[in-house]
Scaffold this motif. Structure first.
Motif, short mmCIF file in Angstrom:
data_model
loop_
_atom_site.label_atom_id
_atom_site.label_comp_id
_atom_site.label_asym_id
_atom_site.label_seq_id
_atom_site.Cartn_x
_atom_site.Cartn_y
_atom_site.Cartn_z
N PHE A 112 29.90 20.59 40.60
CA PHE A 112 29.28 21.56 41.32
C PHE A 112 29.56 23.13 40.55
CE2 PHE A 112 29.39 18.16 44.45
CZ PHE A 112 28.19 18.54 44.93
N ASP A 113 29.93 23.06 39.41
CA ASP A 113 30.06 24.31 38.51
C ASP A 113 31.22 25.09 39.31
OD1 ASP A 113 30.01 25.72 36.51
OD2 ASP A 113 27.95 26.63 36.87
N MET A 114 32.28 24.59 39.81
CA MET A 114 32.85 25.44 40.99
C MET A 114 33.75 26.50 40.31
SD MET A 114 34.84 22.50 43.05
CE MET A 114 33.89 21.31 44.05
N MET A 115 34.42 26.39 38.98
CA MET A 115 35.00 27.32 38.48
C MET A 115 35.19 27.26 36.83
SD MET A 115 39.08 26.21 39.63
CE MET A 115 38.30 25.92 41.37
N ARG A 116 35.45 28.40 36.38
CA ARG A 116 35.84 28.05 34.88
C ARG A 116 37.28 28.53 34.49
NH1 ARG A 116 31.57 32.10 34.93
NH2 ARG A 116 33.24 33.47 34.03
N ALA A 139 33.28 35.92 49.19
CA ALA A 139 33.93 35.47 47.90
C ALA A 139 33.29 33.95 47.64
CB ALA A 139 35.37 35.27 47.62
N ARG A 140 33.32 33.53 46.62
CA ARG A 140 33.00 32.18 46.09
C ARG A 140 34.03 31.24 46.73
NH1 ARG A 140 29.67 29.05 43.57
NH2 ARG A 140 30.33 27.52 42.29
N LYS A 141 33.42 30.12 47.60
CA LYS A 141 34.50 29.27 47.80
C LYS A 141 34.16 27.83 47.55
CE LYS A 141 34.87 32.44 51.73
NZ LYS A 141 33.81 33.15 51.69
N VAL A 142 35.22 26.97 47.17
CA VAL A 142 35.09 25.82 46.67
C VAL A 142 36.25 24.68 47.20
CG1 VAL A 142 33.95 26.69 44.67
CG2 VAL A 142 36.72 26.05 44.85
N LYS A 143 35.81 23.40 47.19
CA LYS A 143 36.54 22.23 47.77
C LYS A 143 36.85 21.29 46.62
CE LYS A 143 34.56 23.12 52.26
NZ LYS A 143 33.63 22.59 53.37
N PRO A 144 37.44 21.33 45.78
CA PRO A 144 37.78 20.67 44.43
C PRO A 144 38.33 19.08 45.02
CG PRO A 144 38.86 22.61 44.02
CD PRO A 144 38.74 22.55 45.50
N LEU A 145 39.02 19.03 46.10
CA LEU A 145 39.50 17.81 46.44
C LEU A 145 38.46 16.90 47.17
CD1 LEU A 145 43.02 18.48 47.80
CD2 LEU A 145 42.42 17.91 45.50
N TYR A 146 37.08 17.28 47.50
CA TYR A 146 36.09 16.41 48.36
C TYR A 146 36.19 14.96 47.94
CZ TYR A 146 32.21 16.27 45.32
OH TYR A 146 31.35 16.22 44.08
N ARG A 147 36.44 14.56 46.73
CA ARG A 147 36.41 13.16 46.05
C ARG A 147 37.67 12.63 46.39
NH1 ARG A 147 31.88 12.42 42.99
NH2 ARG A 147 32.95 10.53 42.28
N HIS A 193 29.13 22.30 52.09
CA HIS A 193 28.94 21.94 50.77
C HIS A 193 29.94 22.32 49.66
CE1 HIS A 193 26.90 22.47 46.87
NE2 HIS A 193 26.12 21.81 47.65
N PRO A 194 30.47 21.55 48.76
CA PRO A 194 31.54 21.58 48.19
C PRO A 194 31.72 23.17 47.43
CG PRO A 194 30.79 19.54 47.76
CD PRO A 194 29.77 20.25 48.37
N ALA A 195 30.65 23.73 47.15
CA ALA A 195 30.91 24.93 46.60
C ALA A 195 29.48 26.04 47.09
CB ALA A 195 30.33 25.00 45.24
N GLY A 222 23.99 25.77 48.97
CA GLY A 222 24.59 25.56 50.34
C GLY A 222 24.71 26.86 51.06
N VAL A 223 23.82 27.81 50.47
CA VAL A 223 23.60 29.04 51.25
C VAL A 223 22.42 28.84 52.23
CG1 VAL A 223 22.98 31.47 50.98
CG2 VAL A 223 24.10 30.30 49.31
N ALA A 224 22.97 29.10 53.45
CA ALA A 224 21.94 28.75 54.66
C ALA A 224 20.70 29.99 54.35
CB ALA A 224 22.60 28.63 55.96
N GLY A 225 19.72 29.48 54.42
CA GLY A 225 18.74 30.96 54.29
C GLY A 225 18.15 31.11 55.62
N ASP A 226 18.90 31.56 56.31
CA ASP A 226 18.49 31.81 57.82
C ASP A 226 18.01 33.10 57.95
OD1 ASP A 226 20.88 33.05 57.76
OD2 ASP A 226 22.00 31.89 59.19
N GLY A 227 17.97 34.09 57.01
CA GLY A 227 17.52 35.41 57.12
C GLY A 227 17.98 36.36 57.92
#
Ligand code: SF4
Length: 296
Positions: free
Chosen positions: A31-35, A182-190, A172-174, A258-263
């Motif tokens: 998910f290209d979470m971080m560098r 801020a960007r949010k990630v869940k690296p332990l989802y596996r 969504h994990p990312a 994972g961005v909800a496009g609810d407008g």
């Protein structure tokens, strides 16, 4: 030996640690979470998942500071803070602390009493607000949380049972950064809950074992029990449920990122500046109601 039934495998200590590293590496890459050149803020609770996450990220070479939020839940919060502080000191890592009572004038029990609703709702809202604001103010690139496979599968079950499409789209994990977010990630989802506990024991990470006294009645505990029953009969069910959703169903409900496009149009909260669709953001509304109750 540590057995991981869904992989039909037994691991010795070095291979189990390597397995945990590999699962986090795969999650980050997929998910290209971080560098490695980015600054990470880990949401630290003092429990096994957040401390294992912090440990794994630094082990994999990421530059990660921790943030602990003091919730004001009596001895439970004191003990959780002690575990977070001791872990940071033992690894020479930077731990920031934001205490809700000191900095915002209320506690989670006070907020629950004021709203007459589940403490977990007030707690989650407060933590999300504080972590997000701290990351933005501190120039962090990404906020990493310790949600594991069991947590995410339980949330998914709850969202499916209620067919809550907004929540499903955001599960969504990312989640990417957006203005005010801020960007949010869940690296332990596996990785499962049991794996995280085993990792902490093997790596001598002393964590808060006691359950939060406010957890009674939390719906997710019931969903976890249900999924544990399925997993016992059919190992791999939780992973199949969650990974199948992410790989085959999520894009049908919401965008792949994972961005909800609810407008919904957002504007800055006049009190704290956080983006909100309402007049005042949910955190500031909660604080207004909770301060008098907490102080009384
Ligand atoms: Fe917060 Fe509820 Fe977790 Fe306790 S159980 S720490 S109140 S979310």
């Amino acid at each position: 030996m540590i057995d991981v039934r869904r992989h039909n495998a037994n691991f010795c200590r070095p291979h189990f640690v390597a397995h945990c590293e590999e699962q986090v590496r795969r999650a980050i890459k997929h998910f290209d979470m971080m560098r490695p050149d980015q600054q990470v803020l880990v949401a630290v609770s003092g429990g096994k998942d957040s401390l294992a996450l912090w440990d794994l990220l630094t082990r994999l070479g990421y530059s990660a500071d921790g943030l602990y939020v003091g919730l004001g839940i009596d001895e439970y919060s004191d003990e959780s803070a002690r575990h977070a502080r001791e872990y940071a000191a033992s690894r020479d890592l930077t731990l920031h602390v934001v205490d809700l009572a000191t900095e915002h004038g209320f506690t989670v029990p006070g907020a629950a009493a004021a709203t007459r609703r589940s403490p977990c709702g007030a707690c989650g809202l407060s933590k999300r607000h504080v972590f997000n604001q701290f990351a933005l103010d501190g120039g962090y690139d990404v906020v990493a949380t310790g949600h594991n496979l069991d947590d995410e599968a339980a949330v998914l079950l709850g969202n499916v049972l209620h067919w809550d499409l907004d929540y499903l789209a955001r599960q969504h994990p990312a989640l990417p950064a957006a203005p005010g977010f801020a960007r949010k990630v869940k690296p332990l989802y596996r990785l499962g809950e049991r794996e995280m506990a085993a990792y902490c024991v093997l790596e001598r990470i002393d964590y808060q074992v006691d359950e939060c006294p406010m957890a009674a009645g939390n719906r997710h505990l019931g969903y976890k029990e249900t999924l544990n029953g399925l997993e016992a009969r059919s190992p791999g069910s939780k992973a199949a449920f969650l990974f199948g959703f992410l790989e085959r169903a999520h894009e049908r409900i919401g965008p792949a990122d994972g961005v909800a496009g609810d407008g919904v149009e957002l504007h800055p909260c006049p009190s704290c500046g956080a983006p909100t669709p309402g007049e005042v953001c949910a955190f500031c509304r909660l604080r207004e109601r909770a301060i008098p109750v907490t102080a009384s």
